[in-house]
Design a protein around this motif. Structure first.
Motif, PDB file in Angstrom:
ATOM      1  N   ILE A 158       0.776  -1.253  -0.117  1.00  0.00           N
ATOM      2  CA  ILE A 158       0.002  -0.095  -0.065  1.00  0.00           C
ATOM      3  C   ILE A 158       0.844   1.290  -0.074  1.00  0.00           C
ATOM      4  O   ILE A 158       0.345   2.331   0.175  1.00  0.00           O
ATOM      5  CB  ILE A 158      -0.934   0.057   1.253  1.00  0.00           C
ATOM      6  N   ARG A 159       2.119   1.239  -0.156  1.00  0.00           N
ATOM      7  CA  ARG A 159       2.987   2.438  -0.163  1.00  0.00           C
ATOM      8  C   ARG A 159       3.235   3.083  -1.267  1.00  0.00           C
ATOM      9  O   ARG A 159       3.366   2.648  -2.205  1.00  0.00           O
ATOM     10  CB  ARG A 159       4.438   1.707   0.478  1.00  0.00           C
ATOM     11  N   GLY A 160       3.103   4.421  -0.902  1.00  0.00           N
ATOM     12  CA  GLY A 160       3.148   5.441  -1.944  1.00  0.00           C
ATOM     13  C   GLY A 160       3.182   6.774  -1.325  1.00  0.00           C
ATOM     14  O   GLY A 160       3.502   6.848   0.046  1.00  0.00           O
ATOM     15  N   ASP A 161       2.831   7.740  -1.745  1.00  0.00           N
ATOM     16  CA  ASP A 161       2.485   8.819  -1.237  1.00  0.00           C
ATOM     17  C   ASP A 161       0.792   8.781  -0.989  1.00  0.00           C
ATOM     18  O   ASP A 161       0.034   9.258  -1.812  1.00  0.00           O
ATOM     19  CB  ASP A 161       2.778  10.202  -2.131  1.00  0.00           C
ATOM     20  N   LEU A 162       0.535   8.375   0.320  1.00  0.00           N
ATOM     21  CA  LEU A 162      -0.749   8.130   0.506  1.00  0.00           C
ATOM     22  C   LEU A 162      -1.769   8.967   0.489  1.00  0.00           C
ATOM     23  O   LEU A 162      -2.899   8.694   0.254  1.00  0.00           O
ATOM     24  CB  LEU A 162      -0.805   7.400   1.912  1.00  0.00           C
ATOM     25  N   ARG A 163      -1.530  10.144   0.154  1.00  0.00           N
ATOM     26  CA  ARG A 163      -2.420  11.574  -0.014  1.00  0.00           C
ATOM     27  C   ARG A 163      -2.885  11.834  -1.306  1.00  0.00           C
ATOM     28  O   ARG A 163      -3.729  12.260  -1.525  1.00  0.00           O
ATOM     29  CB  ARG A 163      -1.777  12.642   0.732  1.00  0.00           C
ATOM     30  N   THR A 164      -2.145  11.437  -2.173  1.00  0.00           N
ATOM     31  CA  THR A 164      -2.621  11.636  -3.510  1.00  0.00           C
ATOM     32  C   THR A 164      -2.257  10.407  -4.478  1.00  0.00           C
ATOM     33  O   THR A 164      -2.798  10.670  -5.679  1.00  0.00           O
ATOM     34  CB  THR A 164      -1.133  12.634  -4.045  1.00  0.00           C
ATOM     35  N   ASP A 165      -1.484   9.278  -4.491  1.00  0.00           N
ATOM     36  CA  ASP A 165      -1.434   8.453  -5.360  1.00  0.00           C
ATOM     37  C   ASP A 165      -2.140   7.024  -5.555  1.00  0.00           C
ATOM     38  O   ASP A 165      -2.189   6.474  -6.353  1.00  0.00           O
ATOM     39  CB  ASP A 165       0.133   8.035  -5.585  1.00  0.00           C
ATOM     40  N   GLY A 166      -3.129   6.948  -4.555  1.00  0.00           N
ATOM     41  CA  GLY A 166      -3.962   5.957  -4.542  1.00  0.00           C
ATOM     42  C   GLY A 166      -3.499   4.574  -4.366  1.00  0.00           C
ATOM     43  O   GLY A 166      -4.299   3.528  -4.756  1.00  0.00           O
ATOM     44  N   ALA A 167      -2.335   4.380  -3.726  1.00  0.00           N
ATOM     45  CA  ALA A 167      -1.680   3.136  -3.692  1.00  0.00           C
ATOM     46  C   ALA A 167      -2.585   2.043  -2.822  1.00  0.00           C
ATOM     47  O   ALA A 167      -2.655   1.065  -3.295  1.00  0.00           O
ATOM     48  CB  ALA A 167      -0.422   3.166  -3.129  1.00  0.00           C
ATOM     49  N   LYS A 168      -3.103   2.814  -1.574  1.00  0.00           N
ATOM     50  CA  LYS A 168      -3.739   1.853  -0.569  1.00  0.00           C
ATOM     51  C   LYS A 168      -4.865   1.522  -1.380  1.00  0.00           C
ATOM     52  O   LYS A 168      -5.524   0.573  -1.214  1.00  0.00           O
ATOM     53  CB  LYS A 168      -3.930   2.911   0.689  1.00  0.00           C
ATOM     54  N   GLU A 169      -5.657   2.565  -1.780  1.00  0.00           N
ATOM     55  CA  GLU A 169      -7.074   2.250  -2.408  1.00  0.00           C
ATOM     56  C   GLU A 169      -7.134   1.119  -3.454  1.00  0.00           C
ATOM     57  O   GLU A 169      -7.832   0.398  -3.766  1.00  0.00           O
ATOM     58  CB  GLU A 169      -7.780   3.493  -3.013  1.00  0.00           C
TER      59      GLU A 169
END
Length: 375
Positions: A158-169
């Motif tokens: 789920i790692r990325g820039d969680l506020r913008t890149d949608g990795a977790k979603e």
């Protein structure tokens, strides 16, 4: 490749070892796959891979859009991981995974990957999904394409820039859909369970703000008749070092952590996990019952990790600082090892064992008994 009683014997002698040196819209497959799991015999094998941090030797393949919104120091630490992964994925990791496929047992039920399937750090949702798909296809095809592959949620998935890149979603959509297809059941969440013969495998997402303890308790309740309860998660349930990055390890969740520990001990659960990039085996006897935990590692950072090296062994080697002090009175077995490779889990009425294959070996390097029965 069935394990004999003798092969289950747990050996902690360094000399011996060195000598041996759910989405509701998911499309389901035929229901026969789920039925095949339920009808699985009382003796079977499971291939296991630890963290693999799937990546490319060309950083532009998945990371060209990656930036980090917190600190430059953290961003540069992530870039260093990309360099590590690129070196591993040039040759060692593909060889390790293909070796696992080459050891496919005739009684294999499924393959299990313990989380951090991918490195993440993609920068956008489309690339993150492509990375997940590429990693999953590579691993599944290494087993011939037919063996079901079960994936656990890891922090890198789920790692990325969680506020913008949608990795977790992206991951939280991808995993239920993919697992629904692999298992032939409707998986709605990144925490789910399935039956394999007389046993239950509870696959639990440890990423904050999960796990949902209410859901975990319901899944435990639904499987009270299981012969073995396998609690499968990325982070450890029983800590092996001072880090609190374990299941429900945040201080404000200590009550939930102790409640889960009690529930698993009552079930005499076997915990399968990854995350630490070490091989670890620990067994605890709590008032409620026993928890046996094995930590798998497939992050083959250095070539020498194909050789198993023990650097802590015995209950006296378990620490007493911080959170460890809470668990130390209950520790009965403990080993920490520096090693990387692939594994086979052997399950039968006689017990549960793990065969470790160092690096890309195709014959066992060492065997461990996680549970011995008198049958």
């Amino acid at each position: 490749m069935n394990m004999t009683r003798r092969e289950f014997v747990f050996c902690c002698s360094a000399a011996l070892i060195s000598a041996m040196s759910g989405a509701s819209g998911a499309i389901l497959p035929q229901k026969s796959r789920a039925g095949a799991f339920a009808r699985r015999k009382r003796s079977y094998s499971v291939s296991v891979l630890g963290d693999i941090h799937f990546d490319s030797s060309d950083s532009s393949s998945y990371h060209s859009d990656y930036t980090h919104s917190t600190s430059r120091q953290r961003y540069e630490a992530h870039l260093a991981e990309h360099v590590r992964n690129a070196e591993m994925w040039k040759e060692r990791l593909p060889r390790l995974i293909r070796a696992s496929g080459a050891c496919l047992a005739s009684d294999a039920a499924f393959a299990l990957q313990m989380g951090d399937l991918v490195q993440g750090d993609c920068g956008n949702a489309a690339t993150h999904k492509r990375m997940l798909d590429d990693a999953f296809s590579f691993v599944k095809n290494s087993y011939g394409g037919d063996l079901p592959l079960v994936v656990v949620a890891g922090n890198h998935d789920i790692r990325g820039d969680l506020r913008t890149d949608g990795a977790k979603e992206t991951f939280e959509r991808w995993l239920p859909n993919t697992m629904s297809s692999e298992l032939g059941i409707l998986v709605r969440d990144t925490t789910f369970s399935f039956r394999c013969g007389p046993d239950v495998f509870l696959v639990v997402d440890f990423n904050w703000p999960k796990p949902d303890l209410k859901l975990v308790k319901r899944l435990l309740k639904e499987s009270e008749d299981a012969r073995y309860t396998f609690f499968v998660t990325h982070g450890q349930v029983v800590p092996c070092d001072q880090s609190r990055w374990i299941m429900l390890g945040a201080q404000e969740r200590d009550g939930e952590r102790r409640e889960l520990r009690s529930l698993l001990a009552k079930r005499n659960a076997i915990v399968l996990c990854g995350h630490t990039h070490k091989m670890e085996f620990i067994e605890c006897e709590f008032p409620e019952g026993r928890i046996s935990q094995f930590t798998f590692n497939s992050v083959w950072t250095y070539p020498r990790q194909s050789q198993l090296a023990i650097y802590a062994s015995g209950e006296d080697a378990y620490g007493s600082e911080g959170l460890l002090g809470e668990y130390k009175p209950f520790v009965r077995k403990f080993m920490r090892m520096n090693a990387a490779g692939h594994y086979w889990l052997r399950v039968s009425d006689r017990g549960v064992g793990v065969a470790f294959y160092g690096g890309s070996a195709t014959t066992p390097t060492q065997k461990f008994a996680l549970r011995m029965n008198n049958a």
